[in-house]
Structures are given as C-alpha cells and as structure tokens.
Design a protein around this motif. Structure first.
Motif, PDB file in Angstrom:
ATOM      1  N   THR A   3     -17.204  12.241  -5.196  1.00  0.00           N
ATOM      2  CA  THR A   3     -17.986  11.031  -4.951  1.00  0.00           C
ATOM      3  C   THR A   3     -17.292   9.804  -5.545  1.00  0.00           C
ATOM      4  O   THR A   3     -17.240   8.733  -4.925  1.00  0.00           O
ATOM      5  CB  THR A   3     -19.397  11.167  -5.555  1.00  0.00           C
ATOM      6  OG1 THR A   3     -20.030  12.332  -5.013  1.00  0.00           O
ATOM      7  CG2 THR A   3     -20.244   9.936  -5.258  1.00  0.00           C
ATOM      8  N   MET A   7     -15.847   6.496  -3.564  1.00  0.00           N
ATOM      9  CA  MET A   7     -16.211   5.119  -3.907  1.00  0.00           C
ATOM     10  C   MET A   7     -14.964   4.276  -4.164  1.00  0.00           C
ATOM     11  O   MET A   7     -14.907   3.100  -3.777  1.00  0.00           O
ATOM     12  CB  MET A   7     -17.139   5.108  -5.121  1.00  0.00           C
ATOM     13  CG  MET A   7     -18.502   5.725  -4.837  1.00  0.00           C
ATOM     14  SD  MET A   7     -19.605   5.675  -6.268  1.00  0.00           S
ATOM     15  CE  MET A   7     -19.910   3.917  -6.403  1.00  0.00           C
ATOM     16  N   MET A  40     -17.194   2.480 -13.120  1.00  0.00           N
ATOM     17  CA  MET A  40     -17.243   3.898 -12.769  1.00  0.00           C
ATOM     18  C   MET A  40     -17.351   4.770 -14.015  1.00  0.00           C
ATOM     19  O   MET A  40     -17.985   5.829 -14.002  1.00  0.00           O
ATOM     20  CB  MET A  40     -16.010   4.287 -11.952  1.00  0.00           C
ATOM     21  CG  MET A  40     -15.984   3.693 -10.541  1.00  0.00           C
ATOM     22  SD  MET A  40     -17.321   4.314  -9.513  1.00  0.00           S
ATOM     23  CE  MET A  40     -16.806   6.018  -9.311  1.00  0.00           C
TER      24      MET A  40
END
Length: 416
Positions: A3, A7, A40
C-alpha cells in the motif's frame, strides 16, 4: 508495504503532472519527497526496518551512478582554462568551508574530540544542484553563474569524500578503535579507489571510442555500458579495499574526458532516470531517517546547521572568489546557493557504522537535519532570489553600458 509503495507511485505520478507549474514556486521536488516520506512514516504503512534496508540499497546505487555521471559531464580542460569561478570555489572554497566549519562547530561539540567537528564540517561542505534546480535552470540568472554552480556541485561531492574518509579514520584512531587497522584501511581506500577508477575510466573510454568508430555499438545500447562501467569501477575498487565511490567518481571523470561528449546517454540519464533515483533517495530519507533526526534536533545541532548555511559557506565562497571578476552580489549569490542534499546524507550513512556508535548517530542526525532544513530554506528562496538576482545583474549591465556610451551633445551645441 504494498500500500505504501502504491501511494508513493501515485504521488510521483501527481508530481510529474504538476512539475512545470511547481518549478515556478517554492515547493521543490526534494521538499515534497522528503515531506511525503515523513508523512508516510507517521502512517506506519511502510515499516521502518524495511525502509532503512531499502534506503541503503537505493542510496548506494544513486551515489555510484550520480557520482560517475556528474563527473563524466565535466570538461577538465575547459574547467581549468575558462571556468575560474567554480575552480576557485572547489580548490579554495571547499577546503576553507571545512576549516571554517570546524571552527564554527567546535564550540557546540565540546563533548567530542576536535576531529569530530572536522568530520561534521566535511559532511556539511558538499552541495547539491538538485536542491537548487530552480536556480540553475532559471534563465533570468546569467548563464555563466548557472554553469559555475552546476560545475561546482558536480565535482565537490567527489572531492569532499576523500576528506570525509580521512577524518573518519582519524576519528576512529582518536577513539582507540583499532587505530592501526583503521589507518591502513583508510590509506587503501584513498589510494586504490582513485587508481582503480582512473584505469577503468581510461580503458573504458578508449574502448568506447573504438567501438563507436567501428559502428559496433548503438545509441540505444551504449548507456547500459556506461552504467555497467560505473558499477564495475565501484566493485573492482572494493575487491582491493579501495573506496568504490571515489573509484566511480574518478572513473566518470576519466571516461567523460576521453569520450568528450560522444555519449548522449550521460546527459539524458541525469535529467530522467537520475532524477527518479534522487527522488527515491529523498523519499526514503524522509521515511527512514527524518523522524529520528528531528527527535534529536537540539539547540546546538541547529546552531551548527544554520551557521554552516548562513556563515560558513558564504564566507568560504567570498574569500575564494577574492581577486576575481565576480561582483559582490554574485559572491553572495554563490554563497547562499550551496544547498546540502543527497551527498551530505549519504556520506553520513557511509561512516555511521564505521566509527563510535554515539558519534556516528550524532553525525547522521546532524546530516539529515541539515538536508531537510536546507531543502526548505533553499527551496523557498530559489525562485524569488533568482529573479531578484537576474534583474539586479541586468540593471547593472544596462547601467555599465550606459556609462560606456559618450553623452549626446545638446541640440545646437557647437562642434569642435
């Protein structure tokens, strides 16, 4: 992990769609990718352990290739004969930055030996054109100035690396960590690295030219050979205990001055795939190193970084350009646009595991904090300062031209 990578890919796509618009503002690629990495890190979508492992791989790969390609674009003869400003900044300004930086950092590092302050100054000395892209591509800035900044940033990281390795070995000696072995290791690094790189670059350059003359290669395939040569120089030096990064830099310098611009790939890669490598490294720095570095940012460390940016580099550049035709405003412009980037962070990564743990962690945090602070300060000032400087130089040139033109006689004045 998947994931997080998705991104990152989508973020990169979005940036490329807006790159030209963003290039006219204060949000540079390094700022955005470091910032996105930090965001992140807060989400937990990309584990720190995996990010740190990936950072070492991407960082080494980026450093090998970019050192080789940056050096390959430097025409040594032209640099020596026609480019006085970057030559002065490299041969005089860089050593001065280390000396002045050591004196500036020492009062804030009293718990460490003086050699550690010197190592910190050396880590903060290299500059990065990627962080000043808005300046070196801005046509409002005179071409000579843009070229000087590009040449300086392309060479100073390779010239600073031997100094960093030397100071790292002296740090190990001072801290009594197998001093004799460290000195022997350091000597091998500084001798065999350039030697292997020089041989690889020269032989590779002549072989490349021979293949071109006989039409045994093609434009679409020659770039693979250039990248392989950078990797070969790095690996061959490692087999002899030489420093692979110095080897890659020297190999690029020799290769580029043999082929003399006959490999278009070198320039194209730097503008395309090289950018992607740099963005990836900035992202991973923000993800893996920035949270810890910010947590350790104290008053002393901040003072060292700001002194390096606002005092050490400007003073070193000003002194190095004394006696040249550089105007005072040009000296100030050069002094400010010396952003700290990938080289500072990646060189710190190289030495962190090879010296005392506490010192290594301090220097790594110092380097990473210097990079993000520099990315913000230089990114925010790049476009407006470049425009101001370009307009100022244009006004000065117009004024000089007007002063050189004899005044017109008033209408009806007598002729002699």
């Amino acid at each position: 992990m998947a994931t997080g990578l998705l991104m990152l890919a989508m973020f990169t796509v979005c940036y490329t769609l807006l790159a030209k618009t963003l290039s006219n503002g204060i949000l540079t690629a390094p700022i955005l990718f470091i910032g996105f990495g930090y965001v992140m890190a807060q989400t937990g979508l990309m584990p720190f352990a995996e990010a740190e492992h990936l950072l070492h791989i991407v960082a080494e790969l980026a450093l090998i290739i970019l050192l080789f390609l940056d050096a390959a674009q430097i025409n040594l003869r032209a640099l020596r004969e026609r480019h006085q400003w970057p030559l002065r900044m490299l041969l005089v300004g860089l050593p001065l930055a280390v000396v002045i930086g050591t004196a500036a950092a020492a009062p804030f590092m009293t718990s460490y030996p003086l050699i550690v302050a010197a190592l910190a100054a050396a880590l903060l000395a290299p500059t990065d054109a990627a962080l000043g892209q808005a300046v070196v591509t801005n046509e409002a800035v005179p071409e000579r100035v843009r070229r000087a900044l590009t040449l300086e940033s392309g060479l100073n990281d390779g010239l600073a690396l031997p100094v960093i390795l030397l100071f790292a070995s002296l740090t190990a000696e001072v801290m009594h960590q197998d001093a004799t072995n460290w000195l022997v290791f350091g000597a091998k690094q500084l001798i065999f690295g350039p030697l292997v790189g020089g041989i690889m670059g020269l032989v590779g350059g002549y072989l490349f030219l021979a293949a071109k003359r006989r039409k045994m290669t093609s434009v679409t395939i020659e770039g693979i050979g250039a990248i392989a040569m950078a990797g070969a120089a790095y690996l061959a030096a490692g087999l002899l205990d030489g420093n692979g990064f110095i080897s890659a830099f020297v190999a690029g310098l020799c290769f580029g001055n043999i082929i003399k611009g006959q490999c278009a790939f070198i320039y194209e890669f730097t503008e395309n795939e090289g950018q992607m490598l740099a963005w990836g490294a900035f992202f991973l720095i923000g993800l893996a190193l920035l949270p810890g570095a910010i947590a350790h940012l104290d008053t002393g460390m901040l003072a060292i970084i700001l002194t390096s940016l606002f005092v050490v580099r400007p003073l070193a550049v000003w002194l190095s350009l004394s006696g040249t035709d550089a105007a005072p405003v040009t000296k100030l412009f050069f002094g400010w646009f010396g952003p700290r980037g990938l080289a500072t962070a990646l060189f710190a990564l190289l030495v962190v595991d090879q010296i005392d743990h506490d010192i290594g962690e301090y220097l790594l945090n110092l380097a990473v904090n210097a990079v993000w602070i520099s990315a913000v300060l230089h990114g925010v000032t790049a476009v407006p300062f470049a425009r101001w400087y370009g307009a100022r130089m244009s006004d000065d040139e117009d004024a000089a031209e007007m002063a050189a033109v004899p005044p017109m006689r008033p209408e009806g004045a007598a002729k002699h």
